[in-house]
Design a protein around this motif. Structure first.
Motif, PDB file in Angstrom:
ATOM      1  N   SER A   1       0.825  -1.211   0.000  1.00 58.88           N
ATOM      2  CA  SER A   1       0.000   0.000   0.000  1.00 58.88           C
ATOM      3  C   SER A   1       0.859   1.260   0.000  1.00 58.88           C
ATOM      4  O   SER A   1       0.529   2.241  -0.682  1.00 58.88           O
ATOM      5  N   GLU A   2       1.979   1.235   0.734  1.00 57.97           N
ATOM      6  CA  GLU A   2       2.872   2.402   0.729  1.00 57.97           C
ATOM      7  C   GLU A   2       3.552   2.566  -0.628  1.00 57.97           C
ATOM      8  O   GLU A   2       3.716   3.686  -1.112  1.00 57.97           O
ATOM      9  N   ARG A   3       3.911   1.455  -1.241  1.00 60.10           N
ATOM     10  CA  ARG A   3       4.497   1.534  -2.591  1.00 60.10           C
ATOM     11  C   ARG A   3       3.500   2.145  -3.572  1.00 60.10           C
ATOM     12  O   ARG A   3       3.860   2.972  -4.395  1.00 60.10           O
ATOM     13  N   ALA A   4       2.259   1.714  -3.477  1.00 63.56           N
ATOM     14  CA  ALA A   4       1.231   2.239  -4.380  1.00 63.56           C
ATOM     15  C   ALA A   4       1.002   3.730  -4.136  1.00 63.56           C
ATOM     16  O   ALA A   4       0.863   4.510  -5.083  1.00 63.56           O
ATOM     17  N   SER A   5       1.006   4.136  -2.880  1.00 61.86           N
ATOM     18  CA  SER A   5       0.824   5.546  -2.542  1.00 61.86           C
ATOM     19  C   SER A   5       1.995   6.380  -3.059  1.00 61.86           C
ATOM     20  O   SER A   5       1.802   7.469  -3.609  1.00 61.86           O
ATOM     21  N   PHE A   6       3.209   5.865  -2.909  1.00 66.21           N
ATOM     22  CA  PHE A   6       4.381   6.570  -3.411  1.00 66.21           C
ATOM     23  C   PHE A   6       4.344   6.659  -4.930  1.00 66.21           C
ATOM     24  O   PHE A   6       4.640   7.703  -5.504  1.00 66.21           O
ATOM     25  N   ALA A   7       3.971   5.578  -5.585  1.00 63.69           N
ATOM     26  CA  ALA A   7       3.868   5.585  -7.051  1.00 63.69           C
ATOM     27  C   ALA A   7       2.853   6.621  -7.512  1.00 63.69           C
ATOM     28  O   ALA A   7       3.082   7.332  -8.496  1.00 63.69           O
TER      29      ALA A   7
END
Length: 114
Positions: free
Chosen positions: A66-72
């Motif tokens: 979820s953090e990766r998706a938010s950063f992306a």
């Protein structure tokens, strides 16, 4: 007589091999992390490269999906907006409010340029 690496092909190959191995070891094996790292470090302005790239380097090891998706998703934003959110001169959209933006605002991950 001391022969430099530039004039000694065997030594040059050995040095090239060492450099290549260390470069490859530093690369992420996860394709998504490679993509995120590239995009974080190649923003378009030097300041954004330092800020966004430094943030990625400091925080990505603790990120889940979820953090990766938010950063992306944040990487899709304009550099000037991200810099303004980090410096506190502009309010970030509600979708970015939370722990990631709080960490971005600390600015404790920016190191001196090489």
């Amino acid at each position: 007589m001391d022969v430099s690496a530039a004039t000694n092909p065997k030594r040059m190959r050995r040095l090239s091999s060492v450099v290549l191995r260390s470069y490859m070891a530093a690369m992420h094996q996860d394709a998504e992390l490679k993509r995120l790292r590239w995009r974080a470090h190649h923003r378009g302005t030097y300041e954004a490269d330092l800020l966004v790239g430094g943030f990625f380097d400091a925080h990505h090891p603790s990120w889940g999906s979820s953090e990766r998706a938010s950063f992306a998703e944040m990487l899709e934003e304009q550099d000037v907006d991200i810099l303004a959110w980090a410096s506190g001169t502009a309010e970030a959209p509600e979708r970015y409010q939370g722990p990631m933006l709080d960490a971005l605002r600390k600015l404790d991950y920016i190191t001196k340029a090489p």
